[in-house]
Design a protein around this motif. Structure first.
Motif, PDB file in Angstrom:
ATOM      1  N   ARG A   1     -47.806  35.861-119.526  1.00 54.55           N
ATOM      2  CA  ARG A   1     -46.470  35.979-118.955  1.00 54.55           C
ATOM      3  C   ARG A   1     -46.510  36.559-117.548  1.00 54.55           C
ATOM      4  O   ARG A   1     -47.211  37.527-117.308  1.00 54.55           O
ATOM      5  CB  ARG A   1     -45.598  36.900-119.828  1.00 54.55           C
TER       6      ARG A   1
ATOM      7  N   ILE B   1     -40.902  34.887-116.618  1.00 52.96           N
ATOM      8  CA  ILE B   1     -39.754  35.734-116.961  1.00 52.96           C
ATOM      9  C   ILE B   1     -39.043  36.115-115.668  1.00 52.96           C
ATOM     10  O   ILE B   1     -39.635  36.746-114.790  1.00 52.96           O
ATOM     11  CB  ILE B   1     -40.225  37.011-117.691  1.00 52.96           C
TER      12      ILE B   1
ATOM     13  N   LEU C   1     -43.866  38.123-114.797  1.00 49.69           N
ATOM     14  CA  LEU C   1     -42.492  38.579-114.607  1.00 49.69           C
ATOM     15  C   LEU C   1     -42.174  38.590-113.119  1.00 49.69           C
ATOM     16  O   LEU C   1     -42.925  39.158-112.333  1.00 49.69           O
ATOM     17  CB  LEU C   1     -42.331  39.970-115.239  1.00 49.69           C
TER      18      LEU C   1
ATOM     19  N   LYS D   1     -48.361  42.089-116.408  1.00 48.54           N
ATOM     20  CA  LYS D   1     -48.740  43.180-117.277  1.00 48.54           C
ATOM     21  C   LYS D   1     -49.175  42.624-118.625  1.00 48.54           C
ATOM     22  O   LYS D   1     -50.018  43.173-119.292  1.00 48.54           O
ATOM     23  CB  LYS D   1     -47.547  44.140-117.434  1.00 48.54           C
ATOM     24  N   TYR D   2     -48.580  41.512-119.010  1.00 49.98           N
ATOM     25  CA  TYR D   2     -48.787  40.972-120.349  1.00 49.98           C
ATOM     26  C   TYR D   2     -49.423  39.601-120.281  1.00 49.98           C
ATOM     27  O   TYR D   2     -49.119  38.798-119.408  1.00 49.98           O
ATOM     28  CB  TYR D   2     -47.449  40.885-121.090  1.00 49.98           C
TER      29      TYR D   2
ATOM     30  N   GLU E   1     -41.793  51.449-123.421  1.00 44.91           N
ATOM     31  CA  GLU E   1     -42.644  50.913-122.379  1.00 44.91           C
ATOM     32  C   GLU E   1     -43.613  51.990-121.921  1.00 44.91           C
ATOM     33  O   GLU E   1     -43.177  53.070-121.563  1.00 44.91           O
ATOM     34  CB  GLU E   1     -41.743  50.542-121.226  1.00 44.91           C
TER      35      GLU E   1
ATOM     36  N   ARG F   1     -37.871  32.348-119.293  1.00 47.91           N
ATOM     37  CA  ARG F   1     -37.038  33.404-119.872  1.00 47.91           C
ATOM     38  C   ARG F   1     -36.244  34.073-118.754  1.00 47.91           C
ATOM     39  O   ARG F   1     -36.758  34.263-117.657  1.00 47.91           O
ATOM     40  CB  ARG F   1     -37.941  34.430-120.557  1.00 47.91           C
TER      41      ARG F   1
ATOM     42  N   ILE G   1     -45.027  40.675-111.319  1.00 47.29           N
ATOM     43  CA  ILE G   1     -45.656  41.709-112.146  1.00 47.29           C
ATOM     44  C   ILE G   1     -46.407  41.035-113.286  1.00 47.29           C
ATOM     45  O   ILE G   1     -45.843  40.254-114.049  1.00 47.29           O
ATOM     46  CB  ILE G   1     -44.594  42.698-112.673  1.00 47.29           C
TER      47      ILE G   1
ATOM     48  N   TYR H   1     -33.278  41.792-130.219  1.00 45.65           N
ATOM     49  CA  TYR H   1     -34.696  41.638-129.887  1.00 45.65           C
ATOM     50  C   TYR H   1     -35.337  43.030-129.803  1.00 45.65           C
ATOM     51  O   TYR H   1     -36.094  43.419-130.686  1.00 45.65           O
ATOM     52  CB  TYR H   1     -34.788  40.876-128.565  1.00 45.65           C
ATOM     53  N   TYR H   2     -35.016  43.768-128.762  1.00 44.08           N
ATOM     54  CA  TYR H   2     -35.586  45.103-128.596  1.00 44.08           C
ATOM     55  C   TYR H   2     -34.510  46.177-128.593  1.00 44.08           C
ATOM     56  O   TYR H   2     -33.403  45.964-128.086  1.00 44.08           O
ATOM     57  CB  TYR H   2     -36.320  45.218-127.256  1.00 44.08           C
TER      58      TYR H   2
ATOM     59  N   LYS I   1     -45.210  46.048-125.126  1.00 41.60           N
ATOM     60  CA  LYS I   1     -44.324  47.168-125.417  1.00 41.60           C
ATOM     61  C   LYS I   1     -44.881  47.878-126.650  1.00 41.60           C
ATOM     62  O   LYS I   1     -45.341  47.238-127.577  1.00 41.60           O
ATOM     63  CB  LYS I   1     -42.916  46.651-125.712  1.00 41.60           C
TER      64      LYS I   1
HETATM   65  C1  LIG Z   1     -41.149  43.548-121.076  1.00 39.09           C
HETATM   66  C2  LIG Z   1     -42.000  42.844-120.142  1.00 39.09           C
HETATM   67  C3  LIG Z   1     -42.451  41.544-120.390  1.00 39.09           C
HETATM   68  C4  LIG Z   1     -42.084  40.781-121.628  1.00 39.09           C
HETATM   69  O1  LIG Z   1     -42.520  41.374-122.810  1.00 39.09           O
HETATM   70  P1  LIG Z   1     -42.154  40.708-124.199  1.00 39.09           P
HETATM   71  O2  LIG Z   1     -42.738  41.626-125.207  1.00 39.09           O
HETATM   72  O3  LIG Z   1     -42.747  39.345-124.202  1.00 39.09           O
HETATM   73  O4  LIG Z   1     -40.660  40.645-124.267  1.00 39.09           O
HETATM   74  C5  LIG Z   1     -43.287  40.942-119.459  1.00 39.09           C
HETATM   75  N1  LIG Z   1     -43.673  41.552-118.326  1.00 39.09           N
HETATM   76  C6  LIG Z   1     -43.251  42.815-118.060  1.00 39.09           C
HETATM   77  C7  LIG Z   1     -43.729  43.465-116.809  1.00 39.09           C
HETATM   78  C8  LIG Z   1     -42.404  43.500-118.946  1.00 39.09           C
HETATM   79  O5  LIG Z   1     -42.001  44.731-118.642  1.00 39.09           O
END
Ligand SMILES: *Cc1c(COP(=O)(O)O)cnc(C)c1O
Ligand code: SF4
Length: 337
Positions: free
Chosen positions: A113, A163, A115, A109-110, A327, A194, A107, A284-285, A334
Protein backbone atom coordinates in the motif's frame (compact mmCIF):
# COMPACT_ATOMS: atom_id res chain seq x y z
CA UNK A 1 -26.02 30.88 -4.27
CA UNK A 2 -23.74 33.77 -5.22
CA UNK A 3 -25.85 36.69 -6.49
CA UNK A 4 -25.47 37.02 -10.26
CA UNK A 5 -23.97 40.50 -9.95
CA UNK A 6 -20.98 39.10 -8.01
CA UNK A 7 -20.15 36.43 -10.58
CA UNK A 8 -17.71 37.62 -13.28
CA UNK A 9 -19.43 37.43 -16.68
CA UNK A 10 -17.57 34.45 -18.13
CA UNK A 11 -16.46 32.58 -15.00
CA UNK A 12 -17.81 29.09 -14.35
CA UNK A 13 -19.50 29.27 -10.97
CA UNK A 14 -17.75 27.19 -8.31
CA UNK A 15 -19.55 23.94 -7.43
CA UNK A 16 -22.05 24.39 -4.61
CA UNK A 17 -19.98 22.35 -2.18
CA UNK A 18 -17.06 24.76 -2.57
CA UNK A 19 -19.34 27.66 -1.73
CA UNK A 20 -20.57 25.84 1.37
CA UNK A 21 -16.95 25.05 2.22
CA UNK A 22 -16.00 28.71 2.14
CA UNK A 23 -19.07 29.59 4.16
CA UNK A 24 -17.96 27.38 7.11
CA UNK A 25 -18.15 28.82 10.63
CA UNK A 26 -14.69 30.04 11.69
CA UNK A 27 -15.46 32.22 14.67
CA UNK A 28 -15.89 30.29 17.95
CA UNK A 29 -18.18 33.01 19.32
CA UNK A 30 -20.46 32.74 16.30
CA UNK A 31 -20.61 28.97 16.76
CA UNK A 32 -21.48 29.29 20.44
CA UNK A 33 -24.09 31.95 19.69
CA UNK A 34 -25.71 29.69 17.08
CA UNK A 35 -26.08 27.05 19.81
CA UNK A 36 -27.26 29.49 22.46
CA UNK A 37 -24.15 28.92 24.56
CA UNK A 38 -22.17 31.32 26.69
CA UNK A 39 -18.54 31.77 25.59
CA UNK A 40 -17.21 32.22 29.13
CA UNK A 41 -18.89 29.08 30.48
CA UNK A 42 -17.94 26.84 27.54
CA UNK A 43 -14.18 26.57 28.25
CA UNK A 44 -13.56 28.11 24.84
CA UNK A 45 -10.03 29.39 24.28
CA UNK A 46 -8.89 32.10 21.87
CA UNK A 47 -5.29 30.92 22.30
CA UNK A 48 -6.24 27.40 21.18
CA UNK A 49 -8.17 28.87 18.24
CA UNK A 50 -5.11 30.93 17.28
CA UNK A 51 -2.95 27.78 17.30
CA UNK A 52 -5.40 25.70 15.23
CA UNK A 53 -8.39 27.56 13.83
CA UNK A 54 -11.98 26.59 14.35
CA UNK A 55 -13.56 25.44 11.11
CA UNK A 56 -16.92 23.70 10.81
CA UNK A 57 -19.47 23.55 7.98
CA UNK A 58 -22.90 24.94 8.86
CA UNK A 59 -24.65 21.68 8.01
CA UNK A 60 -22.60 19.93 10.69
CA UNK A 61 -23.46 22.64 13.21
CA UNK A 62 -27.13 21.99 12.43
CA UNK A 63 -26.68 18.46 13.83
CA UNK A 64 -25.46 19.77 17.20
CA UNK A 65 -27.89 20.07 20.11
CA UNK A 66 -28.56 23.69 21.01
CA UNK A 67 -27.85 24.60 24.63
CA UNK A 68 -25.60 21.60 25.34
CA UNK A 69 -21.92 22.50 25.95
CA UNK A 70 -21.16 18.75 26.14
CA UNK A 71 -22.65 17.98 22.72
CA UNK A 72 -20.47 15.24 21.16
CA UNK A 73 -20.19 17.05 17.81
CA UNK A 74 -19.39 20.41 19.39
CA UNK A 75 -16.67 18.86 21.54
CA UNK A 76 -14.88 17.62 18.43
CA UNK A 77 -14.50 21.13 16.98
CA UNK A 78 -14.53 23.74 19.77
CA UNK A 79 -11.09 25.14 20.75
CA UNK A 80 -10.71 24.68 24.53
CA UNK A 81 -8.41 25.90 27.31
CA UNK A 82 -7.51 22.27 27.99
CA UNK A 83 -5.60 22.13 24.68
CA UNK A 84 -3.05 24.62 25.94
CA UNK A 85 -1.77 22.37 28.76
CA UNK A 86 1.55 20.84 27.64
CA UNK A 87 1.38 17.10 28.36
CA UNK A 88 4.46 14.85 28.57
CA UNK A 89 4.30 12.03 26.03
CA UNK A 90 2.15 14.03 23.63
CA UNK A 91 4.25 14.97 20.61
CA UNK A 92 4.19 16.95 17.38
CA UNK A 93 4.69 14.03 14.93
CA UNK A 94 2.61 11.48 16.79
CA UNK A 95 2.43 8.72 14.18
CA UNK A 96 5.97 8.79 12.83
CA UNK A 97 4.91 9.70 9.30
CA UNK A 98 7.96 11.91 8.87
CA UNK A 99 10.10 8.76 9.07
CA UNK A 100 8.04 6.75 6.58
CA UNK A 101 8.10 9.42 3.88
CA UNK A 102 9.05 7.89 0.52
CA UNK A 103 8.63 10.97 -1.66
CA UNK A 104 6.69 14.20 -1.86
CA UNK A 105 3.42 13.40 -0.10
CA UNK A 106 3.96 9.63 -0.35
CA UNK A 107 4.08 7.45 2.78
CA UNK A 108 5.19 3.83 2.54
CA UNK A 109 4.62 2.12 5.83
CA UNK A 110 2.62 -0.96 4.95
CA UNK A 111 3.21 -3.75 2.47
CA UNK A 112 1.44 -3.39 -0.84
CA UNK A 113 0.00 0.00 0.00
CA UNK A 114 1.10 3.52 -0.81
CA UNK A 115 -0.58 6.32 1.07
CA UNK A 116 -0.75 9.69 -0.63
CA UNK A 117 -1.03 12.80 1.50
CA UNK A 118 -3.13 14.30 -1.25
CA UNK A 119 -3.70 17.68 0.38
CA UNK A 120 -3.48 19.38 3.74
CA UNK A 121 -7.00 20.82 3.59
CA UNK A 122 -10.08 19.66 5.44
CA UNK A 123 -13.63 21.01 5.61
CA UNK A 124 -13.58 20.66 9.38
CA UNK A 125 -10.81 21.08 11.91
CA UNK A 126 -11.01 18.26 14.45
CA UNK A 127 -9.31 19.23 17.69
CA UNK A 128 -7.76 15.78 18.30
CA UNK A 129 -6.14 15.59 14.87
CA UNK A 130 -2.39 15.21 14.20
CA UNK A 131 -3.02 17.73 11.44
CA UNK A 132 -2.85 20.56 13.97
CA UNK A 133 0.95 20.15 13.83
CA UNK A 134 1.76 18.38 10.54
CA UNK A 135 4.07 20.53 8.39
CA UNK A 136 2.06 20.40 5.16
CA UNK A 137 2.57 23.25 2.73
CA UNK A 138 4.50 21.80 -0.21
CA UNK A 139 4.52 18.31 1.29
CA UNK A 140 1.44 17.13 -0.58
CA UNK A 141 1.27 14.62 -3.39
CA UNK A 142 -0.92 16.87 -5.55
CA UNK A 143 1.54 19.79 -5.47
CA UNK A 144 3.53 19.18 -8.66
CA UNK A 145 0.78 17.62 -10.76
CA UNK A 146 1.12 14.33 -8.83
CA UNK A 147 4.24 13.50 -10.87
CA UNK A 148 6.50 12.28 -8.07
CA UNK A 149 3.75 10.17 -6.48
CA UNK A 150 2.71 8.56 -9.76
CA UNK A 151 6.36 7.90 -10.64
CA UNK A 152 7.03 6.15 -7.33
CA UNK A 153 3.91 4.01 -7.61
CA UNK A 154 4.56 3.11 -11.24
CA UNK A 155 8.14 2.07 -10.42
CA UNK A 156 7.15 -0.34 -7.62
CA UNK A 157 5.15 -3.41 -8.74
CA UNK A 158 4.66 -4.47 -5.09
CA UNK A 159 2.14 -1.62 -4.69
CA UNK A 160 -1.35 -2.85 -5.58
CA UNK A 161 -3.39 -0.38 -3.55
CA UNK A 162 -3.27 3.40 -3.47
CA UNK A 163 -4.75 5.13 -0.44
CA UNK A 164 -5.75 8.77 -0.81
CA UNK A 165 -5.49 10.48 2.53
CA UNK A 166 -4.58 13.90 3.86
CA UNK A 167 -5.95 16.19 5.10
CA UNK A 168 -9.05 15.28 3.18
CA UNK A 169 -8.47 14.14 -0.41
CA UNK A 170 -12.02 15.03 -1.40
CA UNK A 171 -11.29 18.64 -0.54
CA UNK A 172 -9.46 18.66 -3.89
CA UNK A 173 -11.55 19.59 -6.90
CA UNK A 174 -12.90 16.72 -8.96
CA UNK A 175 -10.72 17.70 -11.99
CA UNK A 176 -7.64 17.57 -9.72
CA UNK A 177 -8.64 14.07 -8.57
CA UNK A 178 -9.19 13.01 -12.18
CA UNK A 179 -5.68 14.24 -13.06
CA UNK A 180 -4.29 11.70 -10.54
CA UNK A 181 -6.50 8.77 -11.44
CA UNK A 182 -5.99 9.33 -15.18
CA UNK A 183 -2.25 9.03 -14.59
CA UNK A 184 -2.67 5.98 -12.31
CA UNK A 185 -4.92 4.24 -14.84
CA UNK A 186 -1.76 3.50 -16.82
CA UNK A 187 -0.15 1.60 -13.92
CA UNK A 188 -0.77 -2.12 -14.57
CA UNK A 189 -0.09 -3.43 -11.03
CA UNK A 190 -2.78 -1.37 -9.27
CA UNK A 191 -5.80 -3.39 -8.11
CA UNK A 192 -7.61 -1.15 -5.62
CA UNK A 193 -8.15 2.47 -4.74
CA UNK A 194 -9.03 3.63 -1.28
CA UNK A 195 -10.13 7.08 -0.15
CA UNK A 196 -9.98 8.18 3.49
CA UNK A 197 -12.40 11.09 3.84
CA UNK A 198 -14.57 12.85 6.37
CA UNK A 199 -16.28 15.04 3.76
CA UNK A 200 -19.36 12.87 3.06
CA UNK A 201 -20.13 13.19 6.78
CA UNK A 202 -19.24 16.82 7.47
CA UNK A 203 -20.12 18.29 4.04
CA UNK A 204 -22.30 15.71 2.25
CA UNK A 205 -22.90 18.15 -0.62
CA UNK A 206 -19.36 17.21 -1.74
CA UNK A 207 -20.81 13.99 -3.14
CA UNK A 208 -22.18 15.79 -6.18
CA UNK A 209 -22.83 14.58 -9.72
CA UNK A 210 -19.28 15.28 -10.85
CA UNK A 211 -17.74 13.26 -8.01
CA UNK A 212 -20.12 10.36 -8.62
CA UNK A 213 -19.28 10.40 -12.35
CA UNK A 214 -15.56 10.35 -11.49
CA UNK A 215 -16.09 7.38 -9.15
CA UNK A 216 -18.11 5.42 -11.69
CA UNK A 217 -15.42 5.82 -14.33
CA UNK A 218 -12.53 4.51 -12.19
CA UNK A 219 -11.00 1.24 -13.42
CA UNK A 220 -10.55 -0.26 -9.91
CA UNK A 221 -12.85 -1.28 -7.07
CA UNK A 222 -13.05 1.68 -4.69
CA UNK A 223 -13.31 1.62 -0.91
CA UNK A 224 -14.29 4.80 0.89
CA UNK A 225 -13.22 4.87 4.51
CA UNK A 226 -15.36 7.48 6.22
CA UNK A 227 -14.69 9.09 9.54
CA UNK A 228 -17.62 9.50 11.92
CA UNK A 229 -17.23 9.33 15.68
CA UNK A 230 -20.82 9.63 16.85
CA UNK A 231 -24.25 8.51 15.63
CA UNK A 232 -25.47 12.12 15.69
CA UNK A 233 -23.13 12.93 12.80
CA UNK A 234 -25.55 11.12 10.48
CA UNK A 235 -28.69 12.80 9.15
CA UNK A 236 -30.79 12.66 5.97
CA UNK A 237 -28.26 14.63 3.94
CA UNK A 238 -25.46 12.25 4.95
CA UNK A 239 -27.63 9.20 4.26
CA UNK A 240 -28.37 10.52 0.77
CA UNK A 241 -24.67 11.20 0.06
CA UNK A 242 -23.73 7.69 1.21
CA UNK A 243 -26.49 6.19 -0.94
CA UNK A 244 -24.99 8.00 -3.96
CA UNK A 245 -21.55 6.59 -3.16
CA UNK A 246 -22.92 3.08 -2.84
CA UNK A 247 -24.88 3.44 -6.08
CA UNK A 248 -21.56 4.37 -7.74
CA UNK A 249 -20.18 1.03 -6.56
CA UNK A 250 -18.06 2.11 -3.58
CA UNK A 251 -17.64 -0.08 -0.51
CA UNK A 252 -18.19 2.05 2.60
CA UNK A 253 -16.28 1.57 5.85
CA UNK A 254 -15.95 3.80 8.89
CA UNK A 255 -13.06 4.57 11.15
CA UNK A 256 -13.63 6.35 14.42
CA UNK A 257 -11.36 7.71 17.10
CA UNK A 258 -12.15 6.81 20.70
CA UNK A 259 -12.62 10.21 22.37
CA UNK A 260 -13.32 11.00 25.99
CA UNK A 261 -16.52 12.98 26.32
CA UNK A 262 -17.58 12.13 22.75
CA UNK A 263 -18.01 8.37 22.32
CA UNK A 264 -16.40 6.68 25.34
CA UNK A 265 -19.42 4.60 26.31
CA UNK A 266 -20.76 1.27 25.07
CA UNK A 267 -24.07 2.95 24.22
CA UNK A 268 -22.40 5.62 22.07
CA UNK A 269 -20.17 3.12 20.26
CA UNK A 270 -23.04 0.69 19.65
CA UNK A 271 -25.24 3.51 18.35
CA UNK A 272 -22.45 4.62 16.01
CA UNK A 273 -22.08 1.13 14.50
CA UNK A 274 -25.83 0.67 14.17
CA UNK A 275 -26.47 4.10 12.70
CA UNK A 276 -23.63 3.69 10.24
CA UNK A 277 -24.89 0.28 9.19
CA UNK A 278 -28.35 1.73 8.57
CA UNK A 279 -26.61 4.08 6.10
CA UNK A 280 -24.71 1.25 4.42
CA UNK A 281 -21.42 1.63 6.30
CA UNK A 282 -19.50 -1.13 8.11
CA UNK A 283 -17.24 -0.28 11.03
CA UNK A 284 -13.55 -0.78 10.29
CA UNK A 285 -11.27 0.74 12.93
CA UNK A 286 -11.72 2.24 16.35
CA UNK A 287 -8.46 4.13 16.91
CA UNK A 288 -6.84 4.94 20.15
CA UNK A 289 -6.01 8.62 19.95
CA UNK A 290 -2.74 9.68 18.34
CA UNK A 291 -0.83 11.32 21.16
CA UNK A 292 -0.55 14.85 19.76
CA UNK A 293 0.00 17.95 21.88
CA UNK A 294 -3.34 19.59 22.62
CA UNK A 295 -5.41 16.38 22.49
CA UNK A 296 -4.61 14.86 25.90
CA UNK A 297 -8.02 15.73 27.35
CA UNK A 298 -9.62 13.40 24.76
CA UNK A 299 -7.55 10.36 25.73
CA UNK A 300 -9.15 7.16 27.00
CA UNK A 301 -6.70 4.86 28.79
CA UNK A 302 -5.96 1.46 27.26
CA UNK A 303 -7.63 -0.56 30.01
CA UNK A 304 -10.88 1.38 29.60
CA UNK A 305 -10.62 1.12 25.81
CA UNK A 306 -10.27 -2.67 26.00
CA UNK A 307 -13.17 -2.93 28.42
CA UNK A 308 -15.41 -0.83 26.14
CA UNK A 309 -14.40 -2.93 23.15
CA UNK A 310 -15.14 -6.20 25.00
CA UNK A 311 -18.55 -4.92 26.03
CA UNK A 312 -19.27 -3.79 22.48
CA UNK A 313 -18.36 -7.24 21.12
CA UNK A 314 -20.68 -8.82 23.70
CA UNK A 315 -23.56 -6.65 22.55
CA UNK A 316 -23.32 -6.41 18.76
CA UNK A 317 -23.11 -8.71 15.75
CA UNK A 318 -19.48 -9.43 14.94
CA UNK A 319 -19.55 -7.38 11.76
CA UNK A 320 -20.64 -4.30 13.70
CA UNK A 321 -17.57 -4.39 15.96
CA UNK A 322 -14.63 -2.30 14.71
CA UNK A 323 -11.04 -3.37 15.31
CA UNK A 324 -9.53 -1.52 18.25
CA UNK A 325 -6.09 -0.34 17.14
CA UNK A 326 -3.29 2.05 17.83
CA UNK A 327 -0.85 3.50 15.37
CA UNK A 328 2.74 2.91 16.49
CA UNK A 329 5.65 4.59 14.71
CA UNK A 330 7.70 2.02 12.78
CA UNK A 331 5.17 -0.86 13.10
CA UNK A 332 4.32 -2.76 9.89
CA UNK A 333 0.58 -2.38 10.53
CA UNK A 334 -1.88 -0.86 12.93
CA UNK A 335 -1.33 -2.53 16.28
CA UNK A 336 -4.38 -4.29 17.77
CA UNK A 337 -4.83 -3.49 21.44
C1 LIG B 1 -3.45 3.29 8.21
C2 LIG B 1 -2.48 3.38 7.14
C3 LIG B 1 -2.57 2.57 6.00
C4 LIG B 1 -3.67 1.57 5.79
O1 LIG B 1 -3.70 0.57 6.75
P1 LIG B 1 -4.85 -0.53 6.69
O2 LIG B 1 -4.59 -1.39 7.87
O3 LIG B 1 -4.71 -1.23 5.38
O4 LIG B 1 -6.15 0.20 6.77
C5 LIG B 1 -1.59 2.70 5.02
N1 LIG B 1 -0.56 3.56 5.13
C6 LIG B 1 -0.45 4.35 6.22
C7 LIG B 1 0.72 5.27 6.31
C8 LIG B 1 -1.40 4.29 7.26
O5 LIG B 1 -1.27 5.10 8.31
S1 SF4 C 1 -7.65 14.91 8.74
FE1 SF4 C 1 -9.63 14.06 9.41
S2 SF4 C 1 -9.53 14.13 11.65
FE2 SF4 C 1 -7.96 15.53 10.88
S3 SF4 C 1 -8.94 17.54 10.79
FE3 SF4 C 1 -9.14 16.61 8.76
S4 SF4 C 1 -11.16 15.62 8.85
FE4 SF4 C 1 -10.56 16.02 10.97
Amino acid sequence: MIPAALTPPHATPAPRWQQLWRDAVRDPRELLAMLGLDAAASGMSDAAAAQFALRVPRGFVARMRAGDPGDPLLRQVLPLDAEMQPTPGFALDAVGDTLARAGQGVIRKYRGRALLVATGSCAVNCRYCFRRHFPYGEETAAAAGWREAVGLIAADPSIDEVILSGGDPWSLSTPKLAELTDALAGVPHLRRLRVHTRLPVVLPERVDEALVAWLRALPWPVTVVLHANHANEFDDTVDAALARLRAAGATLLNQAVLLRGVNDSVDALAALSERGFAAGVLPYYLHQLDRVQGAAHFEVDDATARELHRALAARLSGYLVPRLVREVAGDPGKRPL
